[in-house]
Design a protein around this motif. Structure first.
Motif, PDB file in Angstrom:
ATOM      1  N   ASN A 388       0.845  -1.197   0.000  1.00  0.00           N
ATOM      2  CA  ASN A 388       0.000   0.000   0.000  1.00  0.00           C
ATOM      3  C   ASN A 388       0.875   1.239   0.000  1.00  0.00           C
ATOM      4  N   TYR A 418      -2.605   3.816  -3.544  1.00  0.00           N
ATOM      5  CA  TYR A 418      -2.315   2.700  -4.445  1.00  0.00           C
ATOM      6  C   TYR A 418      -2.190   1.436  -3.605  1.00  0.00           C
ATOM      7  N   SER A 419      -2.750   0.331  -4.122  1.00  0.00           N
ATOM      8  CA  SER A 419      -2.655  -0.958  -3.434  1.00  0.00           C
ATOM      9  C   SER A 419      -2.394  -2.054  -4.450  1.00  0.00           C
ATOM     10  N   GLY A 420      -1.567  -3.004  -4.055  1.00  0.00           N
ATOM     11  CA  GLY A 420      -1.275  -4.137  -4.924  1.00  0.00           C
ATOM     12  C   GLY A 420      -1.074  -5.395  -4.104  1.00  0.00           C
ATOM     13  N   LYS A 421      -1.437  -6.521  -4.682  1.00  0.00           N
ATOM     14  CA  LYS A 421      -1.241  -7.816  -4.043  1.00  0.00           C
ATOM     15  C   LYS A 421      -0.553  -8.754  -5.024  1.00  0.00           C
ATOM     16  N   ASP A 422       0.365  -9.558  -4.484  1.00  0.00           N
ATOM     17  CA  ASP A 422       1.135 -10.466  -5.325  1.00  0.00           C
ATOM     18  C   ASP A 422       1.132 -11.854  -4.701  1.00  0.00           C
ATOM     19  N   TYR A 459      -0.319 -10.864  -9.907  1.00  0.00           N
ATOM     20  CA  TYR A 459      -0.275  -9.533  -9.305  1.00  0.00           C
ATOM     21  C   TYR A 459      -1.519  -8.736  -9.699  1.00  0.00           C
ATOM     22  N   ASP A 461      -3.601  -4.899  -8.855  1.00  0.00           N
ATOM     23  CA  ASP A 461      -3.545  -3.589  -8.212  1.00  0.00           C
ATOM     24  C   ASP A 461      -4.799  -2.804  -8.540  1.00  0.00           C
ATOM     25  N   ASN A 462      -4.736  -1.484  -8.352  1.00  0.00           N
ATOM     26  CA  ASN A 462      -5.913  -0.637  -8.581  1.00  0.00           C
ATOM     27  C   ASN A 462      -6.372  -0.651 -10.033  1.00  0.00           C
TER      28      ASN A 462
END
Length: 716
Positions: A388, A418-422, A459, A461-462
């Motif tokens: 984040n 901004y948010s991202g997950k991997d 991955y 993200d937004n």
């Protein structure tokens, strides 16, 4: 991540009770009772030489290898693998500055070592993220640095070499070491290391515990660690051994690793200066927490005197949470010192297994002795990361590096921009073989390995969801030979290849990195073992090498055509008298990107690579007189200048020389009633020399400032 307070408090309680119990036992002893001072360092039945996975001695290995033993680790008050490697030739350690303690960042012969090994198995790190297990030196018997490509035995490895930390193992002879330490930055440390046979059984145990806390070098930071590491050796019968080990480490606080601009640090700025204590973080935000749990076993069975099977297995579970800031070139104004910091956090976890199966077979054909090794290993890792970002501090108020205000961020006012997950997975299987041949004075080694590697990254993200995967395979091999003359001189030559599969990261795929090295050298061991040394010259070529993008350090990496490393390493040890011994080494490195038609880096030298480096360490022991029982040691480390950035256009990071001191005392020389009591005083960076490392002119770190530690140890 929530700290495991139960385990943390249990560790501290065990250490405290143990220390109190030892004091009671000691007080009850007769003043004239003498304790045995003799100790025997045993690596354990399941130990294997890192370079060959056999019992071949270092002097007989046709490739350069360095060993840092437990005595050296204790004398220098080593607290990390980074620190343990400071005096090793060909290794450039502490790439993020010596004050950054949460990562082990180093290169060997000019190539970054992306992961280390613990007792022969990889310490799996989370690709593309920050979660990297660390092993505290309290649990390490010795550190072995194997130079050159090692893919033939270990699979995914850079061509410069690898580091394998050998764990302390259970011993049959009973011994307990209790230690306390204090020193700079409010250091508080207590430890226990106990081993022996359980009653009259065929089981030996070892229990290691550590609690340590101190202020970080950077203002407003702390470093805190708790370790529990029990292990058992079950001698099932004369031919079968089962070793079971557990390692738990809780790091509630690990300082911080935020970089600073070179301006005001190693580059003069008329508007102000920073210092090694300057913090660009915030006391309301900056934090770093990590937990690592390892459990494994070694099963060894000898079918007869010539055939042995060893299975080495480990399970790992690790978690990390950090809150930090970073900046890029556009965030800094050198005329004012204003720095707009990007605020972010990460939450990371990983779970993995590693297993290595080895079958050793000895075969004699006439005058030729073959030591055959057949192996099959496998590893799997699953990891998750959440990232984040919360904008910059300029949205609240401006931060200035020359007059830092570390109480600016209000977490309640932050909202993610901004948010991202991997989700990362990797799987690797490798089959290998090796033949170690003895023919009179010859030692010959040849081997090969086939690896199959798969990885994926999912991955989101937004803006979008990106999935990528890699499927790579390669055959690696090495050949080498060494001839032992009767006078102790042993010339050697070797050729080896390396294979580094490249994991998919956030939608980006890369070609595997391949390497090859040719090495020629001479090893020497005097007949009376008073002098030893190695001279080696090497040429390494790495193709499709991955490098960080100089224009975007946090984005995708660049893949260049070819990197060449040529160098010479000289090292020697000389026991001049029974009281004085000296160890010295020198490294010359010439590393260059020799092919790169895409990124414009051809002809440049990578960062973190000094052309010249040298180390010296001397011990002087006093056996008689008023100072009997005293050891005085001194070390000098020289690291040459390095390029400040990947393009080689922003200048040089200056060279530096650091002096370390260590003094030891054995109280048994004072009175028999104090047998088993020892003290060690270490002073690192005696003259408080400032040193630096840099990624580029906007991201630099200070080296460690002067520190002192006094440790007391009682053995019984």
């Amino acid at each position: 991540m929530k700290s495991n307070n139960l385990i943390k408090n249990t560790t501290a309680s065990v250490l405290t009770i143990s220390l109190l119990a030892s004091a009671t036992v000691y007080a009850d002893q007769e003043d004239n009772q003498t304790y045995s001072l003799e100790t025997v360092s045993v690596l354990g039945q399941t130990y294997r030489n890192t370079a060959t996975k056999t019992s071949l001695e270092v002097e007989e290995t046709p490739q350069a290898i360095n060993v840092v033993d437990s005595e050296q680790l204790e004398e220098r008050s080593v607290k990390s693998l980074n620190q343990a490697l400071r005096y090793t030739p060909g290794v450039t350690t502490e790439q993020k500055g010596a004050s950054v303690t949460m990562y082990d960042t180093f290169n060997i012969r000019g190539f970054n070592a992306k992961q280390s090994y613990y007792d022969g198995l990889a310490l799996q790190s989370l690709t593309g993220w920050n979660l990297q297990p660390q092993i505290d030196p309290i649990a390490i018997q010795q550190v072995e640095v194997f130079k050159g490509p090692t893919s033939v035995l270990y699979g995914a490895m850079p061509p410069g070499g690898m580091v394998n930390m050998i764990a302390k193992s259970p011993q049959s002879e009973s011994k307990t070491d209790l230690g306390v330490a204090t020193g700079s930055r409010n250091l508080q440390q207590a430890s226990i290391d106990s081993t022996g046979q359980i009653g009259e059984s065929n089981v030996d145990y070892r229990f290691i515990g550590l609690a340590r806390k101190q202020d970080g070098q950077v203002n407003g930071t702390e470093e805190e660690r708790y370790v529990i590491a029990p292990s058992l050796n079950w001698h099932i019968n004369d031919n079968t051994l089962l070793n079971v080990s557990l390692y738990y480490q809780n790091d509630p606080a690990m300082g911080m690793n935020s970089a600073m601009p070179a301006s005001g640090m190693l580059v003069d700025n008329p508007n102000g200066n920073t210092n090694p204590n300057t913090s660009v973080g915030d006391k309301n935000w900056s934090s770093f927490e990590r937990e690592v749990f390892l459990v494994g076993y070694k099963f060894e069975h000898s079918f007869n005197n010539n055939v042995t099977f060893l299975q080495n297995f480990r399970y790992m579970k690790a978690d990390l949470e950090q809150k930090n800031t970073y900046h890029v070139a556009s965030n800094f104004d050198a005329t004012t010192g204003n720095l707009d910091r990007n605020i972010y956090d990460t939450s990371e976890s990983s779970e993995g297994i590693v297993i290595d199966n080895q079958l050793s077979v000895k075969v004699n054909t006439g005058i030729i002795e073959h030591n055959l090794l057949f192996g099959l290993d496998y590893q799997k890792l699953d990891g998750d990361s959440a990232y984040n970002e919360y904008g910059t501090t300029s949205q609240f108020s401006t931060f200035n590096i020359f007059t830092p205000n570390n109480n600016m961020i209000d977490p309640s006012q932050l909202s993610a921009t901004y948010s991202g997950k991997d989700k990362v997975t990797l799987e690797q299987v490798g089959a290998y073989f090796q033949d170690q041949i003895r023919l009179n004075n010859w030692v010959l080694i040849g081997g090969g390995r086939f690896d199959k590697f798969k990885s994926s990254s999912d991955y989101s993200d937004n803006y979008a969801n990106t999935y990528s995967e890699a499927d790579q395979s390669k055959f690696s091999y090495r050949v080498g030979g060494l001839y032992q003359f009767d006078n102790g001189v042993s010339p050697f030559v070797s050729y080896a290849t390396s294979f580094e599969p490249t994991s998919s990261t956030a939608g980006q795929n890369y070609e595997p990195e391949l390497g090859q090295q040719i090495e020629l050298g001479v090893k020497y061991m005097a007949p009376d073992m008073s002098k030893s040394g190695t001279i080696s010259a090497f040429n390494i070529v790495k193709s499709d090498a991955l490098m960080a993008d100089p224009t975007n350090p946090w984005g995708n990496k660049l893949q260049v055509g070819e990197v060449t490393s040529r160098g010479i390493e000289l090292e020697g040890q000389w026991y001049l008298t029974d009281s004085l011994d000296v160890t010295a080494n020198y490294t010359y490195l010439d590393v260059e990107i020799t092919e790169d038609s895409t990124n414009g880096l051809q002809g440049t030298t990578p960062i973190y690579v000094p052309k010249n480096a040298a180390n010296l360490w001397a011990n002087y022991l006093i056996y008689d007189g008023v100072l009997g029982g005293t050891r005085a040691s001194t070390g000098v480390r020289y690291v040459g200048e390095m390029e400040m950035d990947a393009t080689n256009t922003q200048g040089k990071v200056p060279d530096y020389t650091v002096v370390d001191l260590s003094f030891g005392y054995d109280f048994a020389y004072l009175t028999n009633s104090m047998s088993g009591m020892t003290a060690n005083l270490s002073i690192n960076n005696l003259f408080n020399t400032e040193s630096y490392t840099c990624y580029d002119e906007f991201n630099c770190w200070y080296g460690a400032e002067r520190s002192a530690e006094l440790a007391l140890n009682y053995s019984f």
